[in-house]
Design a protein around this motif. Structure first.
Motif, PDB file in Angstrom:
ATOM      1  N   LEU A  27       0.824  -1.205   0.000  1.00 23.72           N
ATOM      2  CA  LEU A  27       0.000   0.000   0.000  1.00 23.72           C
ATOM      3  C   LEU A  27       0.859   1.256   0.000  1.00 23.72           C
ATOM      4  CD1 LEU A  27      -2.831   1.261   0.154  1.00 23.72           C
ATOM      5  CD2 LEU A  27      -2.671   1.124   2.647  1.00 23.72           C
ATOM      6  N   LEU A  28       1.893   1.294   0.841  1.00 23.04           N
ATOM      7  CA  LEU A  28       2.772   2.464   0.881  1.00 23.04           C
ATOM      8  C   LEU A  28       3.480   2.675  -0.451  1.00 23.04           C
ATOM      9  CD1 LEU A  28       4.353   2.159   4.459  1.00 23.04           C
ATOM     10  CD2 LEU A  28       2.562   3.723   3.703  1.00 23.04           C
ATOM     11  N   LEU A  29       3.945   1.601  -1.062  1.00 25.05           N
ATOM     12  CA  LEU A  29       4.614   1.726  -2.352  1.00 25.05           C
ATOM     13  C   LEU A  29       3.620   2.114  -3.459  1.00 25.05           C
ATOM     14  CD1 LEU A  29       7.125  -1.264  -2.277  1.00 25.05           C
ATOM     15  CD2 LEU A  29       7.542   1.154  -1.800  1.00 25.05           C
ATOM     16  N   LYS A  30       2.381   1.613  -3.342  1.00 29.07           N
ATOM     17  CA  LYS A  30       1.358   1.993  -4.324  1.00 29.07           C
ATOM     18  C   LYS A  30       1.062   3.484  -4.254  1.00 29.07           C
ATOM     19  CE  LYS A  30      -3.421   2.398  -5.079  1.00 29.07           C
ATOM     20  NZ  LYS A  30      -4.480   3.153  -4.367  1.00 29.07           N
ATOM     21  N   TYR A  31       0.953   4.023  -3.031  1.00 28.19           N
ATOM     22  CA  TYR A  31       0.745   5.462  -2.868  1.00 28.19           C
ATOM     23  C   TYR A  31       1.894   6.252  -3.481  1.00 28.19           C
ATOM     24  CZ  TYR A  31      -3.223   4.964   0.374  1.00 28.19           C
ATOM     25  OH  TYR A  31      -4.449   4.691   0.938  1.00 28.19           O
ATOM     26  N   ALA A  32       3.122   5.783  -3.275  1.00 27.85           N
ATOM     27  CA  ALA A  32       4.288   6.494  -3.798  1.00 27.85           C
ATOM     28  C   ALA A  32       4.331   6.445  -5.318  1.00 27.85           C
ATOM     29  CB  ALA A  32       5.564   5.897  -3.206  1.00 27.85           C
ATOM     30  N   ILE A  33       4.071   5.291  -5.909  1.00 23.94           N
ATOM     31  CA  ILE A  33       4.159   5.120  -7.364  1.00 23.94           C
ATOM     32  C   ILE A  33       3.062   5.908  -8.084  1.00 23.94           C
ATOM     33  CG2 ILE A  33       3.952   3.435  -9.234  1.00 23.94           C
ATOM     34  CD1 ILE A  33       5.246   1.377  -7.327  1.00 23.94           C
ATOM     35  N   TYR A  45       8.685  13.619   3.683  1.00 20.63           N
ATOM     36  CA  TYR A  45       8.543  12.292   4.272  1.00 20.63           C
ATOM     37  C   TYR A  45       8.302  11.205   3.228  1.00 20.63           C
ATOM     38  CZ  TYR A  45       7.878  15.373   8.260  1.00 20.63           C
ATOM     39  OH  TYR A  45       8.041  16.351   9.203  1.00 20.63           O
ATOM     40  N   PHE A  46       8.383  11.567   1.941  1.00 20.34           N
ATOM     41  CA  PHE A  46       8.185  10.569   0.889  1.00 20.34           C
ATOM     42  C   PHE A  46       9.206   9.438   1.006  1.00 20.34           C
ATOM     43  CE2 PHE A  46       5.900  13.345  -2.515  1.00 20.34           C
ATOM     44  CZ  PHE A  46       4.839  13.508  -1.633  1.00 20.34           C
ATOM     45  N   GLY A  47      10.476   9.817   1.162  1.00 20.41           N
ATOM     46  CA  GLY A  47      11.538   8.814   1.245  1.00 20.41           C
ATOM     47  C   GLY A  47      11.345   7.869   2.413  1.00 20.41           C
ATOM     48  N   LEU A  48      10.907   8.417   3.548  1.00 19.32           N
ATOM     49  CA  LEU A  48      10.670   7.591   4.727  1.00 19.32           C
ATOM     50  C   LEU A  48       9.555   6.579   4.473  1.00 19.32           C
ATOM     51  CD1 LEU A  48      11.344   7.088   7.721  1.00 19.32           C
ATOM     52  CD2 LEU A  48       9.625   8.811   8.307  1.00 19.32           C
ATOM     53  N   CYS A  49       8.491   7.019   3.800  1.00 19.60           N
ATOM     54  CA  CYS A  49       7.376   6.106   3.512  1.00 19.60           C
ATOM     55  C   CYS A  49       7.785   5.019   2.524  1.00 19.60           C
ATOM     56  CB  CYS A  49       6.191   6.897   2.962  1.00 19.60           C
ATOM     57  SG  CYS A  49       5.290   7.818   4.229  1.00 19.60           S
ATOM     58  N   VAL A  50       8.558   5.386   1.521  1.00 20.62           N
ATOM     59  CA  VAL A  50       9.023   4.379   0.560  1.00 20.62           C
ATOM     60  C   VAL A  50       9.916   3.362   1.260  1.00 20.62           C
ATOM     61  CG1 VAL A  50      10.438   4.002  -1.495  1.00 20.62           C
ATOM     62  CG2 VAL A  50       8.807   5.902  -1.430  1.00 20.62           C
ATOM     63  N   ALA A  51      10.820   3.856   2.104  1.00 16.53           N
ATOM     64  CA  ALA A  51      11.705   2.944   2.841  1.00 16.53           C
ATOM     65  C   ALA A  51      10.887   2.033   3.753  1.00 16.53           C
ATOM     66  CB  ALA A  51      12.713   3.748   3.661  1.00 16.53           C
ATOM     67  N   ALA A  52       9.869   2.593   4.419  1.00 15.82           N
ATOM     68  CA  ALA A  52       9.022   1.777   5.291  1.00 15.82           C
ATOM     69  C   ALA A  52       8.280   0.712   4.487  1.00 15.82           C
ATOM     70  CB  ALA A  52       8.024   2.667   6.033  1.00 15.82           C
ATOM     71  N   GLY A  53       7.796   1.071   3.302  1.00 13.88           N
ATOM     72  CA  GLY A  53       7.103   0.089   2.466  1.00 13.88           C
ATOM     73  C   GLY A  53       8.007  -1.057   2.049  1.00 13.88           C
ATOM     74  N   THR A 189       2.243  21.101   6.657  1.00 14.92           N
ATOM     75  CA  THR A 189       3.491  21.125   7.407  1.00 14.92           C
ATOM     76  C   THR A 189       3.989  19.720   7.696  1.00 14.92           C
ATOM     77  OG1 THR A 189       2.255  21.272   9.476  1.00 14.92           O
ATOM     78  CG2 THR A 189       2.984  23.338   8.491  1.00 14.92           C
ATOM     79  N   CYS A 190       3.070  18.766   7.808  1.00 15.03           N
ATOM     80  CA  CYS A 190       3.448  17.373   8.060  1.00 15.03           C
ATOM     81  C   CYS A 190       2.575  16.436   7.226  1.00 15.03           C
ATOM     82  CB  CYS A 190       3.342  17.044   9.547  1.00 15.03           C
ATOM     83  SG  CYS A 190       3.753  15.322   9.941  1.00 15.03           S
ATOM     84  N   CYS A 191       1.266  16.475   7.482  1.00 17.43           N
ATOM     85  CA  CYS A 191       0.356  15.602   6.753  1.00 17.43           C
ATOM     86  C   CYS A 191      -0.986  16.300   6.583  1.00 17.43           C
ATOM     87  CB  CYS A 191       0.180  14.273   7.484  1.00 17.43           C
ATOM     88  SG  CYS A 191      -0.574  14.442   9.117  1.00 17.43           S
ATOM     89  N   ALA A 192      -1.901  15.641   5.897  1.00 15.51           N
ATOM     90  CA  ALA A 192      -3.196  16.251   5.602  1.00 15.51           C
ATOM     91  C   ALA A 192      -4.002  16.542   6.863  1.00 15.51           C
ATOM     92  CB  ALA A 192      -3.998  15.349   4.668  1.00 15.51           C
ATOM     93  N   VAL A 193      -3.737  15.823   7.935  1.00 10.98           N
ATOM     94  CA  VAL A 193      -4.478  16.032   9.178  1.00 10.98           C
ATOM     95  C   VAL A 193      -4.220  17.425   9.750  1.00 10.98           C
ATOM     96  CG1 VAL A 193      -4.752  15.236  11.557  1.00 10.98           C
ATOM     97  CG2 VAL A 193      -4.539  13.575   9.705  1.00 10.98           C
ATOM     98  N   ASP A 194      -2.974  17.922   9.621  1.00  9.48           N
ATOM     99  CA  ASP A 194      -2.659  19.229  10.187  1.00  9.48           C
ATOM    100  C   ASP A 194      -2.612  20.327   9.127  1.00  9.48           C
ATOM    101  OD1 ASP A 194      -0.316  18.899   8.821  1.00  9.48           O
ATOM    102  OD2 ASP A 194       0.996  18.898  10.558  1.00  9.48           O
ATOM    103  N   ALA A 195      -3.105  20.063   7.919  1.00 11.95           N
ATOM    104  CA  ALA A 195      -3.129  21.079   6.865  1.00 11.95           C
ATOM    105  C   ALA A 195      -4.049  22.227   7.275  1.00 11.95           C
ATOM    106  CB  ALA A 195      -3.598  20.465   5.558  1.00 11.95           C
ATOM    107  N   TYR A 196      -3.631  23.438   6.971  1.00 12.49           N
ATOM    108  CA  TYR A 196      -4.471  24.588   7.303  1.00 12.49           C
ATOM    109  C   TYR A 196      -4.716  25.418   6.047  1.00 12.49           C
ATOM    110  CZ  TYR A 196       0.060  27.001   7.574  1.00 12.49           C
ATOM    111  OH  TYR A 196       1.314  27.498   7.296  1.00 12.49           O
TER     112      TYR A 196
END
Length: 264
Positions: A27-33, A45-53, A189-196
């Motif tokens: 799923l994480l790699l699918k989001y990235a691709i 944080y893209f690189g971190l998510c790809v590495a985690a996937g 600033t971090c993710c969609a949850v804290d977007a203003y």
């Protein structure tokens, strides 16, 4: 009476873990691709998510190899201790991952912008936007450049007559007259949850109903100042009209929704 449920659950536990690891890694790699990661988190944080996937996929494949070929394992596998009943945690992860594949992430809407408080000010508790080009001419400023300029030099009358060309999504603030709308963007600033949300009022020749909320537009015109009320009673005690920088629109053109709709 012999209870066969516990041994059966114990036997299935590794397969639940394997499935959860493989699904979440994929799923994480699918989001990235597919580029959908840009709708969820900051590019930092893209690189971190790809590495985690990748790590999750490798862990899942490793556990799968241990199950298929037990002799590969160095010894008896150790089950971790959880607060939930056996396999429940992994089952929840599997369900959420499957939902992630079936339900694509969506762009934050104008209604979310209204709920979070759409203004022309950057919240003091938020990180400042990363890109701000001081030397740009007025017509080259993005919407975020204008917002940042106003926060640094908060004198609306100083920009009267400046040409402007910005793009963003349409928001209809209920407290504004029918010939006004907001051109808006979300800042991550971090993710969609804290977007203003940030935005500027646009004064139209006609009714704002010609531009549907959440549609993307490019607004061309010049800056003027007017007394407007952008806040509601729920957002503050001072609900009197205030001097605001407004875009007097000479042209409003619909544009496609950008692949990456957020600013940083």
């Amino acid at each position: 009476m012999v209870n066969f449920s516990a041994p059966k659950a114990a036997g299935l536990a590794p397969w639940f873990d394997i499935t959860a690891l493989l699904l979440w890694g994929a799923l994480l790699l699918k989001y990235a691709i597919t580029g959908q990661l840009a709708l969820l988190i900051h590019p930092n944080y893209f690189g971190l998510c790809v590495a985690a996937g990748i790590i999750l996929l490798l862990l899942g494949l490793g556990k799968l190899l241990q199950q298929v070929r037990p002799q590969v394992s160095g010894g008896e596998s150790v089950q971790h201790i959880t607060l939930l009943p056996q396999n429940v945690g992994s089952a929840l992860l599997i369900v959420v991952a499957i939902a992630g594949f079936l339900i694509p992430p969506t762009i934050l809407s104008s209604q979310t912008a209204i709920q979070r408080g759409l203004t022309e000010e950057l919240p003091l508790t938020r990180s400042q936007p990363e890109s701000f080009r001081v030397g740009t001419s007025p017509e080259e400023r993005t919407l975020l450049d204008w917002i940042r300029t106003l926060n640094v030099y908060p004198e609306p009358d100083a920009y009267t007559g400046d040409p402007v060309k910005v793009n963003g999504f349409v928001t209809h603030l209920p407290q504004l007259p029918d010939n006004y709308m907001m051109v808006s963007r979300f800042v991550l600033t971090c993710c969609a949850v804290d977007a203003y949300p940030v935005g500027l009022p646009v004064k139209l020749e006609g009714d704002r109903q010609a531009f549907a909320p959440d549609s993307w537009v490019e607004v061309t015109g010049e800056m003027i100042t007017e007394d407007l009320q952008l806040t509601t009673e729920a957002e503050g005690d001072n609900n009197l009209p205030q001097r605001q920088l407004v875009i007097q629109a000479s042209a409003v053109e619909p544009i496609p929704t950008p692949r990456n709709p957020y600013d940083y």
